[in-house]
Design a protein around this motif. Structure first.
Motif, PDB file in Angstrom:
ATOM      1  N   GLY A 250      -3.486  -3.126  -2.830  1.00 19.14           N
ATOM      2  CA  GLY A 250      -2.525  -2.994  -1.740  1.00 19.14           C
ATOM      3  C   GLY A 250      -1.788  -4.288  -1.450  1.00 19.14           C
ATOM      4  O   GLY A 250      -1.733  -5.215  -2.257  1.00 19.14           O
ATOM      5  N   VAL A 251      -1.216  -4.356  -0.263  1.00 21.61           N
ATOM      6  CA  VAL A 251      -0.371  -5.481   0.139  1.00 21.61           C
ATOM      7  C   VAL A 251      -1.179  -6.472   0.973  1.00 21.61           C
ATOM      8  O   VAL A 251      -2.006  -6.079   1.802  1.00 21.61           O
ATOM      9  CB  VAL A 251       0.838  -4.967   0.931  1.00 21.61           C
ATOM     10  CG1 VAL A 251       1.674  -6.121   1.478  1.00 21.61           C
ATOM     11  CG2 VAL A 251       1.689  -4.062   0.041  1.00 21.61           C
TER      12      VAL A 251
ATOM     13  N   ILE B 213       8.019  -5.167   9.033  1.00 20.40           N
ATOM     14  CA  ILE B 213       6.860  -5.358   8.157  1.00 20.40           C
ATOM     15  C   ILE B 213       6.602  -4.091   7.348  1.00 20.40           C
ATOM     16  O   ILE B 213       6.324  -4.140   6.142  1.00 20.40           O
ATOM     17  CB  ILE B 213       5.615  -5.746   8.982  1.00 20.40           C
ATOM     18  CG1 ILE B 213       5.771  -7.173   9.523  1.00 20.40           C
ATOM     19  CG2 ILE B 213       4.344  -5.641   8.138  1.00 20.40           C
ATOM     20  CD1 ILE B 213       4.673  -7.588  10.489  1.00 20.40           C
TER      21      ILE B 213
ATOM     22  N   ARG C 264       6.548  -3.814   3.290  1.00 22.49           N
ATOM     23  CA  ARG C 264       5.355  -3.313   2.602  1.00 22.49           C
ATOM     24  C   ARG C 264       5.709  -2.154   1.685  1.00 22.49           C
ATOM     25  O   ARG C 264       5.219  -2.066   0.543  1.00 22.49           O
ATOM     26  CB  ARG C 264       4.304  -2.868   3.620  1.00 22.49           C
ATOM     27  CG  ARG C 264       3.016  -2.361   2.969  1.00 22.49           C
ATOM     28  CD  ARG C 264       2.009  -1.856   3.970  1.00 22.49           C
ATOM     29  NE  ARG C 264       2.435  -0.623   4.609  1.00 22.49           N
ATOM     30  CZ  ARG C 264       1.587   0.322   5.058  1.00 22.49           C
ATOM     31  NH1 ARG C 264       0.287   0.147   4.933  1.00 22.49           N
ATOM     32  NH2 ARG C 264       2.049   1.398   5.635  1.00 22.49           N
TER      33      ARG C 264
ATOM     34  N   LEU D  92       4.890  -1.698  -2.328  1.00 27.34           N
ATOM     35  CA  LEU D  92       4.098  -0.574  -2.821  1.00 27.34           C
ATOM     36  C   LEU D  92       4.881   0.294  -3.792  1.00 27.34           C
ATOM     37  O   LEU D  92       4.316   0.889  -4.710  1.00 27.34           O
ATOM     38  CB  LEU D  92       3.601   0.265  -1.649  1.00 27.34           C
ATOM     39  CG  LEU D  92       2.546  -0.389  -0.740  1.00 27.34           C
ATOM     40  CD1 LEU D  92       2.244   0.512   0.453  1.00 27.34           C
ATOM     41  CD2 LEU D  92       1.275  -0.698  -1.506  1.00 27.34           C
TER      42      LEU D  92
ATOM     43  N   LEU E  42       4.690 -11.398   2.303  1.00 26.01           N
ATOM     44  CA  LEU E  42       3.832 -10.344   1.780  1.00 26.01           C
ATOM     45  C   LEU E  42       3.962 -10.256   0.268  1.00 26.01           C
ATOM     46  O   LEU E  42       5.027 -10.509  -0.299  1.00 26.01           O
ATOM     47  CB  LEU E  42       4.236  -8.979   2.368  1.00 26.01           C
ATOM     48  CG  LEU E  42       4.391  -8.854   3.881  1.00 26.01           C
ATOM     49  CD1 LEU E  42       4.835  -7.441   4.242  1.00 26.01           C
ATOM     50  CD2 LEU E  42       3.106  -9.218   4.594  1.00 26.01           C
TER      51      LEU E  42
ATOM     52  N   LEU F  73      -3.102  -6.226   4.467  1.00 30.68           N
ATOM     53  CA  LEU F  73      -2.296  -5.471   5.426  1.00 30.68           C
ATOM     54  C   LEU F  73      -2.754  -4.017   5.299  1.00 30.68           C
ATOM     55  O   LEU F  73      -2.204  -3.228   4.532  1.00 30.68           O
ATOM     56  CB  LEU F  73      -0.816  -5.634   5.093  1.00 30.68           C
ATOM     57  CG  LEU F  73       0.211  -5.110   6.096  1.00 30.68           C
ATOM     58  CD1 LEU F  73       0.015  -5.735   7.470  1.00 30.68           C
ATOM     59  CD2 LEU F  73       1.615  -5.366   5.587  1.00 30.68           C
TER      60      LEU F  73
END
Length: 396
Positions: free
Chosen positions: A5-6, A92, A96, A100, A220, A236
């Motif tokens: 993931g992030v 945010i 993200r 993704l 990120l 996150l």
């Protein structure tokens, strides 16, 4: 969220205060600090998300592009998210999603504001579809009046006292005194809070947050990319931006004063609690897993409401939780270890990002004198007009 993931690999802030300079100046300072913290260059950024603000003219409406330009155009994808006080969390979420989706490797999120002096007022002339404009026009109510109505409701329904509200300010001022980015860094006593001028009964001057200039930024990337950069980062784990459910009253509706749906039964889970629940479900955690929380304390009374909304205690239990010391640093579940809006004031596009900066630094063990021992999971919650809620979970 899965292991690929992030993660947050950099945080940066411009101190909160009142200088009246262009908001992009603050945003550039925060962005550069976050890039340096992440150990990446400006040209490494593939996506820049700005949090919008209607109070800084056209550049505020296109804050992502305005800050990208001030940093120096670099050919990245750019967007702007406007969601009132939840704008930063929505930005945010946009960044993200780009990571993704595999559309960029590294993203920068920035929120900055140069706030006018005094209480916020509607901008842009006659705006009958704007709930701020309607509140002023129909009720003559500034934001502190809005906060005071909620505080008075808490007193009526939960039995809260002015001394309970004052204790929230005392706690947050103690936390903010250890935060170099906070605007107000002097500890206050309950006696000082209770002796401060009444602004909107029952709230006094020290019960409500100021309006401030300031900025915050995060960098990120995906977990694998972070490791290739030699950065572990912090996860996150969730970004929830759900909207209210019918028939919950929506004060963003132009006809809110006469809307017949207000008489209908409300949803089983109130809106703010539903936003937190959505984040918990996405992250696979619950209130009992939290080590800290950053909540949107426009007033001292509102912080107490959030304790219950995010499940830290049952309804009516917030005052006892506070007085037991559970929500102070060193307690079971510290709330607003940054000092909260009580210590910062409102820099609207930046505040939800600033909350995430605090979570990331706490979970990463880099919060200095306000470090919460063993912090691994934290939540930040926020709410803006027009049904803009946000809850962000960060996990080590």
């Amino acid at each position: 969220m899965s292991e690929d993931g992030v993660v947050i690999i950099g945080t940066g802030m411009h101190p909160w205060g009142k200088w009246g300079r262009d908001f992009t100046e603050y945003g550039v300072a925060a962005a550069r600090a976050a890039l340096a913290d992440a150990g990446v260059d400006r040209t490494d950024i593939g996506f820049l998300a700005g949090a919008g603000t209607i109070r800084n003219g056209y550049p505020g409406f296109v804050a992502g592009a305005a800050i990208a330009r001030a940093l120096g155009w670099s050919g990245e994808r750019v967007t702007t998210s406007y969601a009132a006080c939840a704008s930063g969390a929505h930005a945010i979420g946009a960044a993200r999603a780009q990571i993704l989706a595999g559309l960029c490797d590294i993203a920068l999120v920035v929120g900055a504001d140069s706030a006018p002096k005094g209480f916020f007022a509607p901008v842009g002339g006659e705006r009958p579809g704007d709930p701020d404009w309607l509140r002023f026009r129909v009720l003559g109510a500034t934001n502190p009046v809005y906060f005071a109505l909620a505080a008075r409701r808490r007193m009526a329904v939960r039995g809260a006292k002015a001394a309970d509200f004052a204790a929230v300010k005392v706690k947050n001022s103690r936390h903010g005194a250890a935060n170099p980015h906070a605007r107000y860094r002097a500890e206050v006593t309950a006696e000082q809070v209770l002796a401060s001028p009444v602004v909107a009964d029952p709230l006094r001057l020290l019960d409500i947050c100021a309006t401030s200039d300031g900025a915050a930024a995060v960098v990120l990337t995906g977990r694998d990319r972070a490791r290739r950069l030699g950065r572990e980062g912090v996860g996150l784990a969730a970004v929830a931006t759900v909207s209210p459910r019918f028939p919950e009253p929506d004060l963003a509706m132009p006809d809110f004063a006469t809307d017949s749906r207000i008489a209908a039964e409300p949803p089983d889970v109130p809106f703010r609690a539903a936003v937190a629940r959505a984040a918990y479900e996405e992250a696979g955690v619950g209130p009992g897993d939290l080590d800290l929380a950053e909540v949107y304390d426009l007033s001292t009374a509102m912080e107490l409401d959030w304790y219950e909304d995010i499940g830290l205690c049952p309804p009516g239990g917030a005052e006892a939780l506070l007085h037991d010391g559970a929500t102070a640093i060193g307690g079971r579940i510290p709330v607003n270890p940054s000092g909260g809006l009580a210590s910062f004031g409102e820099a609207v596009p930046a505040q939800a990002i600033a909350q995430v900066c605090e979570l990331a630094r706490q979970v990463g063990g880099r919060a200095g004198p306000r470090q919460i021992e063993g912090a691994r999971v934290g939540i930040a919650v926020n709410q803006g007009l027009f049904g803009h809620g946000s809850a962000v979970v960060v996990r080590g």
